[in-house]
Design a protein around this motif. Structure first.
Motif, PDB file in Angstrom:
ATOM      1  N   HIS A   1       0.820  -1.207   0.000  1.00 30.36           N
ATOM      2  CA  HIS A   1       0.000   0.000   0.000  1.00 30.36           C
ATOM      3  C   HIS A   1       0.858   1.262   0.000  1.00 30.36           C
ATOM      4  CE1 HIS A   1      -3.719   2.178   0.779  1.00 30.36           C
ATOM      5  NE2 HIS A   1      -3.023   2.936   1.580  1.00 30.36           N
ATOM      6  N   ASP A   2       0.453   2.225  -0.874  1.00 30.62           N
ATOM      7  CA  ASP A   2       1.136   3.519  -0.920  1.00 30.62           C
ATOM      8  C   ASP A   2       2.611   3.438  -1.282  1.00 30.62           C
ATOM      9  OD1 ASP A   2      -0.404   5.714  -0.823  1.00 30.62           O
ATOM     10  OD2 ASP A   2      -0.477   5.888   1.357  1.00 30.62           O
ATOM     11  N   THR A   3       3.017   2.357  -1.956  1.00 34.48           N
ATOM     12  CA  THR A   3       4.397   2.323  -2.462  1.00 34.48           C
ATOM     13  C   THR A   3       4.362   2.415  -3.980  1.00 34.48           C
ATOM     14  OG1 THR A   3       4.478  -0.043  -2.865  1.00 34.48           O
ATOM     15  CG2 THR A   3       5.004   0.684  -0.632  1.00 34.48           C
ATOM     16  N   PHE A   4       5.548   2.467  -4.556  1.00 29.53           N
ATOM     17  CA  PHE A   4       5.641   2.532  -6.014  1.00 29.53           C
ATOM     18  C   PHE A   4       5.151   1.251  -6.687  1.00 29.53           C
ATOM     19  CE2 PHE A   4       7.218   6.092  -8.411  1.00 29.53           C
ATOM     20  CZ  PHE A   4       7.384   7.025  -7.417  1.00 29.53           C
ATOM     21  N   PHE A   5       4.990   0.158  -5.913  1.00 34.79           N
ATOM     22  CA  PHE A   5       4.420  -1.050  -6.504  1.00 34.79           C
ATOM     23  C   PHE A   5       3.040  -0.733  -7.073  1.00 34.79           C
ATOM     24  CE2 PHE A   5       2.102  -5.018  -6.601  1.00 34.79           C
ATOM     25  CZ  PHE A   5       3.027  -5.915  -7.100  1.00 34.79           C
TER      26      PHE A   5
ATOM     27  N   MET B   1       9.369   0.097 -11.304  1.00 36.47           N
ATOM     28  CA  MET B   1       8.631   0.666 -10.169  1.00 36.47           C
ATOM     29  C   MET B   1       8.105  -0.417  -9.237  1.00 36.47           C
ATOM     30  SD  MET B   1       6.505   3.819 -11.703  1.00 36.47           S
ATOM     31  CE  MET B   1       7.322   5.122 -12.612  1.00 36.47           C
ATOM     32  N   HIS B   2       7.768  -1.599  -9.799  1.00 37.07           N
ATOM     33  CA  HIS B   2       7.335  -2.685  -8.926  1.00 37.07           C
ATOM     34  C   HIS B   2       8.426  -2.998  -7.906  1.00 37.07           C
ATOM     35  CE1 HIS B   2       4.817  -3.501 -12.581  1.00 37.07           C
ATOM     36  NE2 HIS B   2       3.899  -3.653 -11.642  1.00 37.07           N
ATOM     37  N   ILE B   3       9.663  -3.030  -8.410  1.00 35.19           N
ATOM     38  CA  ILE B   3      10.777  -3.397  -7.508  1.00 35.19           C
ATOM     39  C   ILE B   3      11.051  -2.255  -6.531  1.00 35.19           C
ATOM     40  CG2 ILE B   3      13.166  -4.217  -7.454  1.00 35.19           C
ATOM     41  CD1 ILE B   3      12.736  -5.020 -10.421  1.00 35.19           C
ATOM     42  N   THR B   4      11.082  -1.027  -7.074  1.00 37.43           N
ATOM     43  CA  THR B   4      11.304   0.120  -6.176  1.00 37.43           C
ATOM     44  C   THR B   4      10.278   0.120  -5.055  1.00 37.43           C
ATOM     45  OG1 THR B   4      11.237   1.237  -8.325  1.00 37.43           O
ATOM     46  CG2 THR B   4      12.227   2.434  -6.531  1.00 37.43           C
ATOM     47  N   GLY B   5       9.054  -0.229  -5.432  1.00 41.56           N
ATOM     48  CA  GLY B   5       7.983  -0.255  -4.435  1.00 41.56           C
ATOM     49  C   GLY B   5       8.206  -1.338  -3.404  1.00 41.56           C
ATOM     50  N   LEU B   6       8.566  -2.527  -3.873  1.00 40.26           N
ATOM     51  CA  LEU B   6       8.787  -3.618  -2.915  1.00 40.26           C
ATOM     52  C   LEU B   6       9.975  -3.322  -2.010  1.00 40.26           C
ATOM     53  CD1 LEU B   6       8.052  -6.766  -5.100  1.00 40.26           C
ATOM     54  CD2 LEU B   6       6.629  -5.719  -3.340  1.00 40.26           C
ATOM     55  N   LEU B   7      10.921  -2.516  -2.540  1.00 44.33           N
ATOM     56  CA  LEU B   7      12.050  -2.115  -1.688  1.00 44.33           C
ATOM     57  C   LEU B   7      11.616  -1.080  -0.653  1.00 44.33           C
ATOM     58  CD1 LEU B   7      14.957  -1.819  -4.280  1.00 44.33           C
ATOM     59  CD2 LEU B   7      14.671  -3.545  -2.504  1.00 44.33           C
ATOM     60  N   GLY B   8      10.411  -0.528  -0.838  1.00 48.16           N
ATOM     61  CA  GLY B   8       9.882   0.365   0.189  1.00 48.16           C
ATOM     62  C   GLY B   8       9.774   1.823  -0.177  1.00 48.16           C
ATOM     63  N   MET B   9       9.936   2.151  -1.466  1.00 48.41           N
ATOM     64  CA  MET B   9       9.838   3.582  -1.817  1.00 48.41           C
ATOM     65  C   MET B   9       8.374   4.023  -1.823  1.00 48.41           C
ATOM     66  SD  MET B   9      11.514   5.736  -4.849  1.00 48.41           S
ATOM     67  CE  MET B   9      10.826   7.261  -5.428  1.00 48.41           C
ATOM     68  N   PRO B  10       8.020   5.019  -1.013  1.00 48.41           N
ATOM     69  CA  PRO B  10       6.625   5.462  -0.955  1.00 48.41           C
ATOM     70  C   PRO B  10       6.241   6.315  -2.171  1.00 48.41           C
ATOM     71  CG  PRO B  10       7.956   6.769   0.529  1.00 48.41           C
ATOM     72  CD  PRO B  10       8.889   5.776  -0.111  1.00 48.41           C
TER      73      PRO B  10
END
Lengths: 851, 132
Positions: free
Chosen positions: A403-407, A463-472
């Motif tokens: 939720h609320d990440t780049f994912f 962006m999926h990966i950036t999101g899973l890494l935690g980028m909001p």
């Protein structure tokens, strides 16, 4: 003559009518062209014809798309490197808010409506949609509202609360006018969207060519019907939410302020009851485009027509059961989350079914290569990836993490670009010849395709990966060395490739084509009616309104194009110089009326201008100017309705050709005006029910709601109001009956009395909260009571205006006992008004005594 | 020819009830709302008592039985319409009978989808034993 009997050999049957001579054909074509002629010079902008308005609408929404794209690029530049200072945090907030809002409200929904206004009549073999002036009004409202909202960015005054405007961020922490611009500007545009939805629904249901039974209508029309229906139920909750949020911002009514009994979650509910169907409102029209293109390029009818219909209708329904999956992290009970998670999984079924039908059609057919097809395949593949990540986030525990990440940003762009933009690009290539008479370049098209496809994946997959890494999401920068740097840089580089693709595409669209030869007619060898168009197309929509007996008439009906060109079907002429089209029945498309539609006018522009003025001035709290502008808008709209609707024809019946005579005027449930009123009021009552939902929402979250002892509005005044309005309702219905029976004085008396009772009823309704001293700024209870009362009284006032209008029409001889559409439609309005009043009084006066 | 005329009267559109096709998904929507509202209101108002959640489960069970009964009935009658008087099962022709059978098929398919979706939602009550 029934159309069933006609479809074997229409040409033989009309030969007796002396319509075969070349001279007659030439003259009738000239008369028809004269009636449908597009105005020239500055008067061009008074045009209301669907081909003009549809084109302006499409171009305008595409311009907003480019604007939104530029905003996206600015964001990617900002995020390319860590700690970037290209944009300030505040600018970034404005830009991402505007990017989302523009793409959703000013591009994705309008482009579907724009495009449908342009091609739907051609697909239905109709001359125009039933309310061309309403389309024009919708278009001008859209442009004025769109420019107002976008313009705010250049004055550093744009909304910055995200495209979903969550309170309390937008109520307590953003004092500027940004959020007001969003709320009022977009509400204005939503009204335009609803106007277009009404036009499209009535168009599909009532303006089909004779013989086009409901099992034969083009799949595009099924989707339009579903999507327009969804707009009617999805946009009103947002309008209700906008009203509540704007009342809180402008007048401090505490709907979302927990300290005074409000709750920000109510906004999330109302927003997402709109917001999730919205995704499908955006996606389904693109599937509709594919459903038209796939059979053409496979050279075979769609496999599983009924299954595709199932998908369209099923997705439309299920999409309303998903809204809570945007709220998984708000602390709802596990079982609520589970229910909506299950529904979110279920929607994958109908979505999948239609894709399988497309693939089966390709397998069954003999596929022809083209850029359109490239985009369709890319769209399908991309959408499936986005759909699968969608199923991932429908699983609540995963959503808690993502939720609320780049994912989520990656997921939604795969869905929206794959599901929406790629098919729209395919649609541009496919339908361009219909608009300009010339084709887009296949050679440039292939380059565009690869640039867009590669650029898109490079931008959004990381962006999926950036999101899973935690980028909001929605944060304007990030520190170096926490693993986001490279992925963001890759995304930003990808966005440049993507943008290059769109620039090249834009060049292909606007480049001069003086030396390019005209496209051949029906260049893709399609089977549906819109490809009857000549190159370049004529403004009349279709030379003559054909009889249909197949889903692909151009493939399956012998000599069809020749018979149409030679004017051998219905309405090949315009003897009285009027714009005319056929109205048919809903299920079997039996012709029942020859409808005369409105011609060019500037009234629609001024109506939109002053309606816009109301919303725009209200943004700045210039109440006097806003009210003045609103009043002028009402006057202009009344002038438009007075001069342009329910016109008494010079004769009862008109010969429309093939030995068929049809009435020129009908009233009641067969008439298009009745349907428009019915559909409008369905949307209206949905907005009202959303407000009622608010009342009961507060009841569920509070132990003492309604508060004890009850501060108001009591029982006496609301019930008095109810009784008075119901008397007015009864008198209105009586006046309809007496008018038809020819009791003129009884009609005048009952309708005048009805107006008096309505006025008294409205006053009594207001007296309830007023005399009990309910202060809407104190607590949410008085505020919601006032909103329900205000909504109802506003509708009573509209009801009074309509009653007076009918009295004036009758006095002016524009309505008689025989020509009574005005009072019939007003009675229909009053059915809904009566329901509204009953519900309001039941809730504000009845519920406190039972709870 | 005579038979055709008989058909166009028997299957005339004035006997057609198009809303019947939308009944199954509408019942699905009602079922979803009923389950959600029951659970949400129960959890907001009475979540204190430990064993009380059984009531919600029973309620959801009853809603589901009712919903499946209505959906099943519409699906069955849709299926019968689809199979009505037909040598082949396509409905691509311009006849009232084909339209009649097409709407039957559409109703049947929507009923099938609605059944699956309704059971999906109902299953949740099997897994959740309380409000947390």
């Amino acid at each position: 003559m029934k159309p069933d009997d006609m479809d074997s050999e229409p040409s033989n049957l009309i030969s007796e009518q002396d319509r075969d001579s070349a001279e007659y054909r030439r003259q009738s074509a000239e008369r028809l062209l004269k009636a449908w002629e597009t105005p020239r010079g500055w008067r061009y902008w008074s045009a209301v014809n669907n081909s003009e308005v549809g084109l302006w609408y499409t171009v305008a929404s595409f311009c907003f798309f480019l604007f939104g794209g530029v905003l996206a690029l600015l964001m990617r530049i900002q995020l390319a490197v860590p700690g970037n200072t290209f944009l300030t945090a505040d600018q970034y907030n404005q830009i991402f808010t505007m990017h989302g809002s523009v793409m959703m409200f000013l591009f994705a929904v309008p482009i579907f409506e724009a495009f449908s206004i342009m091609v739907l009549p051609e697909m239905l073999g109709a001359r125009d949609l039933p309310f061309p002036r309403l389309s024009a009004y919708g278009f001008y409202s859209f442009v004025i509202g769109g420019i107002f909202v976008c313009g705010s960015l250049f004055f550093d005054a744009a909304p910055k609360g995200g495209w979903f405007m969550y309170p309390p961020l937008t109520t307590s922490y953003q004092p500027g006018i940004g959020a007001d611009i969003w709320l009022l500007g977009l509400t204005f545009i939503e009204i335009a969207s609803i106007a277009a939805a009404i036009e499209l629904i009535v168009g599909v249901l009532k303006c089909r060519p004779p013989g086009m039974r409901i099992n034969l209508i083009p799949l595009y029309c099924w989707y339009i019907l579903v999507v327009a229906g969804m707009i009617l139920f999805a946009f009103p909750p947002l309008i209700a939410g906008d009203i509540l949020l704007e009342m809180e911002r402008a007048f401090d009514w505490p709907f979302f302020d927990p300290q005074r009994g409000g709750d920000p979650l109510l906004w999330q509910h109302l927003f997402w009851i709109f917001g999730h169907p919205e995704v499908y409102i955006v996606f389904l029209p693109s599937v509709a485009l594919m459903a038209m293109m796939v059979p053409t390029f496979a050279r075979t009818p769609m496999v599983g027509y009924s299954w595709v219909v199932l998908s369209a209708v099923g997705t439309g329904f299920l999409s309303f059961g998903l809204w809570v999956h945007h709220m998984f992290t708000t602390g709802l009970p596990g079982i609520s989350i589970g229910i909506f998670s299950a529904a979110s999984q279920a929607v994958a079924i109908p979505t999948g079914v239609q894709l399988f039908c497309f693939l089966a059609t390709f397998t069954a057919g003999n596929v022809k290569r083209s850029v359109c097809l490239h985009f369709i395949f890319a769209g399908l593949a991309t959408f499936i990836i986005g759909g699968l990540t969608g199923v991932m986030v429908a699983v609540a525990p995963f959503d808690f993490q993502a939720h609320d990440t780049f994912f989520i940003v990656g997921h939604l762009h795969y869905v929206l670009i794959g599901g929406t933009i790629f098919p729209i690009m395919a649609g541009f290539y496919y339908f361009f010849p219909l608009v300009k008479g010339k084709q887009l370049s296949e050679r440039i098209g292939r380059i565009v395709f690869w640039l867009v496809l590669i650029g898109f994946n490079i931008t959004f997959f990381p962006m999926h990966i950036t999101g899973l890494l935690g980028m909001p999401r929605r944060v304007f920068t990030y520190p170096a060395d926490i693993g986001f740097d490279t992925l963001n840089l890759i995304s930003s580089l990808g966005s440049i490739i993507l943008a290059a693709g769109f620039v090249l595409f834009l060049y292909d669209v606007v480049r001069p084509r003086r030396n390019q030869p005209l496209s051949e007619r029906n260049p893709w060898k399609a089977g549906t009616l819109e490809w009857l168009a000549q190159m370049p197309d004529q403004p009349w929509g279709v030379r003559t309104i054909p009889i249909i007996n197949s889903r692909y008439p151009l493939w399956e009906q012998p000599d069809f194009v020749r018979d149409v060109d030679e004017g051998r079907f219905y309405l090949p002429d315009a003897v009285e110089g009027r714009r005319e089209t056929l109205v048919t029945t809903v299920i079997d498309a039996e012709p029942i009326q020859c409808l005369r539609v409105g011609g060019p006018t500037f009234l629609t522009f001024f109506a939109a201008l002053f309606t816009g003025g109301f919303f725009i001035f209200a943004t700045y709290h210039w109440w006097l100017a806003a009210i003045l502008s609103g009043l002028i808008a009402i006057v202009v709209i009344l002038t438009w309705v007075w001069t342009g609707t329910a016109e008494i024809p010079e004769k009862e019946m008109k010969d429309v050709g093939l030995g068929l005579s049809l009435p020129l005027y009908i009233s009641g449930p067969s008439a298009v005006g009745w349907w428009a009123m019915f559909i409008t009021m369905t949307a209206d009552i949905t907005a009202f029910v959303s407000l009622i939902f608010g009342y009961f929402f507060y009841w569920t979250i509070h132990d003492d709601f309604p508060p004890q002892p009850l501060p108001g509005p009591g029982v006496f005044w609301p019930v008095t109001g109810l009784v008075l309005v119901m008397i007015a309702y009864g008198l209105t219905l009586l006046s309809r009956r007496w008018n038809r029976a020819g009791y003129t004085s009884a009609f005048y008396l009952s309708l005048s009395l009805a107006a008096v009772f309505s006025l008294a009823g409205g006053c009594a309704l207001l007296a309830g909260p007023w005399l009990t001293g309910l202060d809407p700024t104190q607590h949410v209870y008085p505020a919601i009571v006032w909103v329900l009362t205000g909504w109802t009284v506003l509708h009573v006032i509209l009801g009074i205006i309509m009653q007076l209008y009918c009295l004036a029409r009758r006095a002016a001889g524009k309505m008689t006992d025989r020509w009574d559409a005005d009072i019939v439609n007003v009675s229909l309005y009053w059915h809904f008004l009566a329901l509204t009043v009953v519900m309001t009084v039941g809730v504000i006066a009845g519920f406190p005594s039972v709870s | 020819m005579e038979q055709e005329q008989h058909h166009s009267e028997k299957y005339h559109e004035r006997h057609e009830r198009i809303w019947f096709m939308f009944l199954p998904p509408f019942v699905w929507a009602l079922h979803l709302l009923a389950c959600y509202l029951t659970a949400a209101i129960w959890c907001a108002k009475y979540s204190g008592s430990a064993n009380s959640f059984t009531t919600v489960r029973i309620a959801i069970g009853i809603y589901t039985l009712l919903a499946i009964a209505v959906i099943g009935y519409s699906g069955w009658s849709g299926f019968r319409r689809h199979r009505h008087l037909a040598a082949d099962l396509s409905h691509n022709d311009d006849t009232p009978l084909d339209r009649y059978r097409f709407l039957g098929m559409a109703t049947f398919l929507l009923a099938a989808l609605s059944t699956v979706a309704t059971l999906f939602v109902a299953t949740v009550a099997l897994f959740f034993g309380n409000c947390d």
